[in-house]
Design a protein around this motif. Structure first.
Motif, mmCIF file in Angstrom:
data_model
loop_
_atom_site.group_PDB
_atom_site.id
_atom_site.type_symbol
_atom_site.label_atom_id
_atom_site.label_comp_id
_atom_site.label_asym_id
_atom_site.label_seq_id
_atom_site.Cartn_x
_atom_site.Cartn_y
_atom_site.Cartn_z
ATOM 1 N N THR A 1 0.780 -1.365 0.022
ATOM 2 C CA THR A 1 0.029 -0.078 0.019
ATOM 3 C C THR A 1 0.866 1.285 0.078
ATOM 4 O O THR A 1 0.615 2.174 -0.742
ATOM 5 C CB THR A 1 -0.888 -0.025 1.160
ATOM 6 O OG1 THR A 1 -1.611 -1.135 1.144
ATOM 7 C CG2 THR A 1 -1.578 1.366 1.392
ATOM 8 N N LYS A 2 1.801 1.275 0.914
ATOM 9 C CA LYS A 2 2.850 2.631 0.931
ATOM 10 C C LYS A 2 3.292 2.719 -0.283
ATOM 11 O O LYS A 2 3.803 3.749 -0.633
ATOM 12 C CB LYS A 2 3.580 2.387 2.253
ATOM 13 C CG LYS A 2 2.946 2.264 3.480
ATOM 14 C CD LYS A 2 3.875 2.053 4.774
ATOM 15 C CE LYS A 2 3.178 2.195 5.889
ATOM 16 N NZ LYS A 2 2.541 3.363 6.239
ATOM 17 N N MET A 3 3.928 1.554 -0.894
ATOM 18 C CA MET A 3 4.660 1.712 -2.168
ATOM 19 C C MET A 3 4.142 2.143 -3.283
ATOM 20 O O MET A 3 4.439 2.861 -4.124
ATOM 21 C CB MET A 3 5.376 0.574 -2.335
ATOM 22 C CG MET A 3 6.648 -0.038 -1.600
ATOM 23 S SD MET A 3 7.809 1.303 -1.145
ATOM 24 C CE MET A 3 8.721 1.436 -2.643
ATOM 25 N N THR B 1 7.212 5.740 6.940
ATOM 26 C CA THR B 1 8.357 5.257 6.342
ATOM 27 C C THR B 1 8.747 6.201 5.204
ATOM 28 O O THR B 1 10.061 6.160 4.675
ATOM 29 C CB THR B 1 8.279 3.728 5.961
ATOM 30 O OG1 THR B 1 6.791 3.641 4.858
ATOM 31 C CG2 THR B 1 8.018 2.800 7.084
ATOM 32 N N LEU B 2 7.720 6.734 4.577
ATOM 33 C CA LEU B 2 8.024 7.422 3.143
ATOM 34 C C LEU B 2 8.750 8.975 3.574
ATOM 35 O O LEU B 2 9.087 9.626 2.654
ATOM 36 C CB LEU B 2 6.815 7.362 2.363
ATOM 37 C CG LEU B 2 6.251 6.337 2.045
ATOM 38 C CD1 LEU B 2 4.971 6.369 1.090
ATOM 39 C CD2 LEU B 2 7.411 5.251 1.091
ATOM 40 N N VAL C 1 10.684 2.689 12.429
ATOM 41 C CA VAL C 1 10.568 3.220 11.106
ATOM 42 C C VAL C 1 11.948 3.461 10.497
ATOM 43 O O VAL C 1 12.251 3.265 9.433
ATOM 44 C CB VAL C 1 9.821 4.338 11.193
ATOM 45 C CG1 VAL C 1 9.678 4.932 9.853
ATOM 46 C CG2 VAL C 1 8.299 4.240 11.843
ATOM 47 N N ALA C 2 12.865 4.031 11.134
ATOM 48 C CA ALA C 2 14.230 4.434 10.818
ATOM 49 C C ALA C 2 14.919 3.169 10.337
ATOM 50 O O ALA C 2 15.887 3.249 9.438
ATOM 51 C CB ALA C 2 15.177 5.277 11.826
ATOM 52 N N THR C 3 14.808 1.895 10.870
ATOM 53 C CA THR C 3 15.491 0.747 10.755
ATOM 54 C C THR C 3 14.614 -0.260 9.759
ATOM 55 O O THR C 3 14.992 -1.280 9.869
ATOM 56 C CB THR C 3 15.850 0.035 11.874
ATOM 57 O OG1 THR C 3 14.662 -0.109 12.869
ATOM 58 C CG2 THR C 3 16.719 0.843 12.950
ATOM 59 N N SER C 4 13.501 0.276 9.507
ATOM 60 C CA SER C 4 12.624 -0.560 8.332
ATOM 61 C C SER C 4 13.328 -0.861 6.972
ATOM 62 O O SER C 4 14.227 -0.082 6.608
ATOM 63 C CB SER C 4 11.306 0.055 8.282
ATOM 64 O OG SER C 4 11.251 1.292 7.484
ATOM 65 N N SER C 5 12.759 -2.026 6.437
ATOM 66 C CA SER C 5 13.467 -2.143 5.104
ATOM 67 C C SER C 5 13.112 -1.039 4.048
ATOM 68 O O SER C 5 13.706 -0.624 3.234
ATOM 69 C CB SER C 5 12.736 -3.475 4.586
ATOM 70 O OG SER C 5 11.579 -3.455 4.597
ATOM 71 N N GLU C 6 12.009 -0.343 4.213
ATOM 72 C CA GLU C 6 11.554 0.761 3.554
ATOM 73 C C GLU C 6 12.419 1.607 3.272
ATOM 74 O O GLU C 6 12.778 2.375 2.404
ATOM 75 C CB GLU C 6 10.150 1.045 3.691
ATOM 76 C CG GLU C 6 8.895 0.088 3.406
ATOM 77 C CD GLU C 6 8.725 -0.621 4.902
ATOM 78 O OE1 GLU C 6 7.282 -1.018 5.016
ATOM 79 O OE2 GLU C 6 9.676 -0.951 5.483
#
Length: 465
Positions: free
Chosen positions: A14-16, A374-375, A389-394
């Protein structure tokens, strides 16, 4: 001066998809003069949740929703991302509806204070995290409304910066800061190694760039404004062992009008003077950014968000621009190796008409925005303040982390405790009233002693009022 991992929650698909939609017509981020703040204005609604048909409230809110008003100053991509986050929150059918309004950055503080004094303040407002003491008279603490364990969601340095007199007044969206951008093409042409271990190595590199290329070597500031000079000066001053102020919040004493402060200012002015690394003119406010992109400038101090200023009319970083972003710990002295940092944050203005339910809803919205963004990294170039969030794969898979290193460098500095916020004063410390003399010094329009004393005296007067 002497020498010297967890994943974020939410649907990735959804985010991408949302990001692709937002990027389709991407324009370059305007607004370097306000740090990461945009200068766009815009409309917004702040209705009472009612409507003529009884089914929806303002901006499509469902009947019975708790409505909250949110003011923000973000421009271009950041505006798009925050708008998408608001829309995402509103789509969750959680009984809360957020009405967003954009306010030009230059008008933001005055409009916010006026709205509180007139009883028309929004429930949530964006501003810098280091402004908690300045905004305390017009905002309320939120400790009674936070979810359990909220503190542990954020990097300690960001959370601690938002504490004022032992209470929490805001939630951090990000941690952004200034460091050293290097144009790889210019450095390669000069045969310079960008791994600067001390001031001597950096000085030698700058001299080589000037002697062996047609480019200028280094600019201390990236924008023709006092705030830019202030932020860079803090970095050099701290590494020299100095401080802007000493003492405790509420009783600060100006401290940079001493020998260390003068020597640091003198070093700054020599960059456009004796060293010959930069020119004492600005062709435009954004001249240093343009020079860096075109290859006419090898290095400069600028923020994580400044990468957006490199974009062309298609919203892309030029393919022929190769650059790096590294910690700015090359200045001389025996002080601390730290960089200036700041956080876009969410405050909660006072308004007697706001119910307890509305205050609770405002904090719920703020927690969502700051813990699911994340975005925000790829939009604004900022390190998200929420650890997951900072360490997320996104975030880790973005070019800004992998290719250019702006966010990853910021992450390293944050986790290594190598960033520091500016003093939390009760005054509007970013004002040109205090830091304009530093631009004048850099442009060789005034001498060091006169410039530093003019700045320090103005700040002393303001702190003592």
């Amino acid at each position: 001066m002497s020498q010297r991992n967890s994943e974020s929650e939410g649907s990735n698909s959804t985010k991408m998809n949302r990001r692709r939609v937002l990027s389709a017509g991407g324009a370059a981020l305007a607004a370097g003069i306000a740090g990461c703040a945009g200068l766009t204005g815009g409309g917004g609604s702040s209705g009472d949740g009612s409507s003529s048909d009884g089914n929806t409230g303002s901006d499509g809110a469902a009947s019975g929703d708790v409505e909250i008003d949110y003011w923000m100053y973000f421009g271009a991509q950041e505006n798009e991302e925050m708008t998408a986050l608001v829309d995402e929150f509103n789509s969750q059918d959680n009984g809360i509806h957020v009405n967003k309004q954009s306010v030009p950055f230059g008008e933001f503080l005055n409009k916010l204070f006026t709205s509180v004094n007139s009883g028309n303040a929004p429930h949530v407002a964006s501003y810098y995290g280091s402004y908690g003491r300045h905004l305390k008279p017009i905002t309320h603490s939120i400790d009674d409304y936070l979810s359990d364990g909220a503190k542990n969601k954020y990097f300690d340095i960001a959370w601690d910066n938002l504490q004022v007199d032992g209470s929490t007044y805001a939630l951090p969206i990000d941690i952004h800061g200034k460091a050293l951008y290097t144009n790889d093409g210019v450095l390669e042409s000069a045969g310079v190694d960008p791994d600067f271990t001390d001031w001597q190595a950096f000085s030698d590199a700058c001299d080589t760039i000037v002697s062996d290329t047609d480019s200028r070597a280094f600019s201390f500031i990236n924008w023709n404004i006092g705030q830019a000079a202030f932020r860079a000066y803090i970095i050099a001053l701290t590494q020299a062992g100095g401080n802007i102020v000493t003492g405790e919040p509420g009783s600060y004493k100006v401290a940079y009008d001493n020998d260390v402060g003068m020597q640091t200012a003198d070093l700054m002015t020599k960059i456009t003077g004796d060293f010959g690394w930069d020119t004492p003119q600005f062709q435009s406010d954004s001249a240093r950014v343009q020079d860096f992109v075109s290859g006419d400038l090898g290095m400069f101090i600028a923020g994580t968000w400044s990468v957006n200023n490199f974009e062309n009319e298609s919203g892309k970083i030029p393919e022929d621009l190769s650059f790096s972003f590294q910690n700015p710990f090359m200045f001389p002295g025996e002080g601390d190796d730290v960089a200036w940092c700041e956080s876009n944050s969410l405050y909660f203005p006072k308004n007697e008409s706001h119910s307890d339910a509305e205050k609770q809803a405002a904090v719920e919205f703020a927690e969502y925005v700051t813990q699911n963004n994340t975005l925000w990294a790829s939009a604004g170039g900022h390190l998200p303040a929420a650890k997951s969030v900072a360490t997320s794969s996104e975030v880790k898979n973005t070019d800004l982390w992998q290719k250019y290193g702006t966010i990853s460098t910021m992450y390293e500095m944050v986790t290594n405790k190598q960033v520091r916020y500016q003093p939390k004063t009760a005054i509007h410390i970013n004002s040109d009233r205090f830091w304009g003399p530093f631009v004048d010094m850099y442009l060789q329009n005034t001498d060091v002693e006169s410039g530093v004393k003019s700045s320090a005296n103005a700040l002393k007067q303001a702190l003592n009022q």
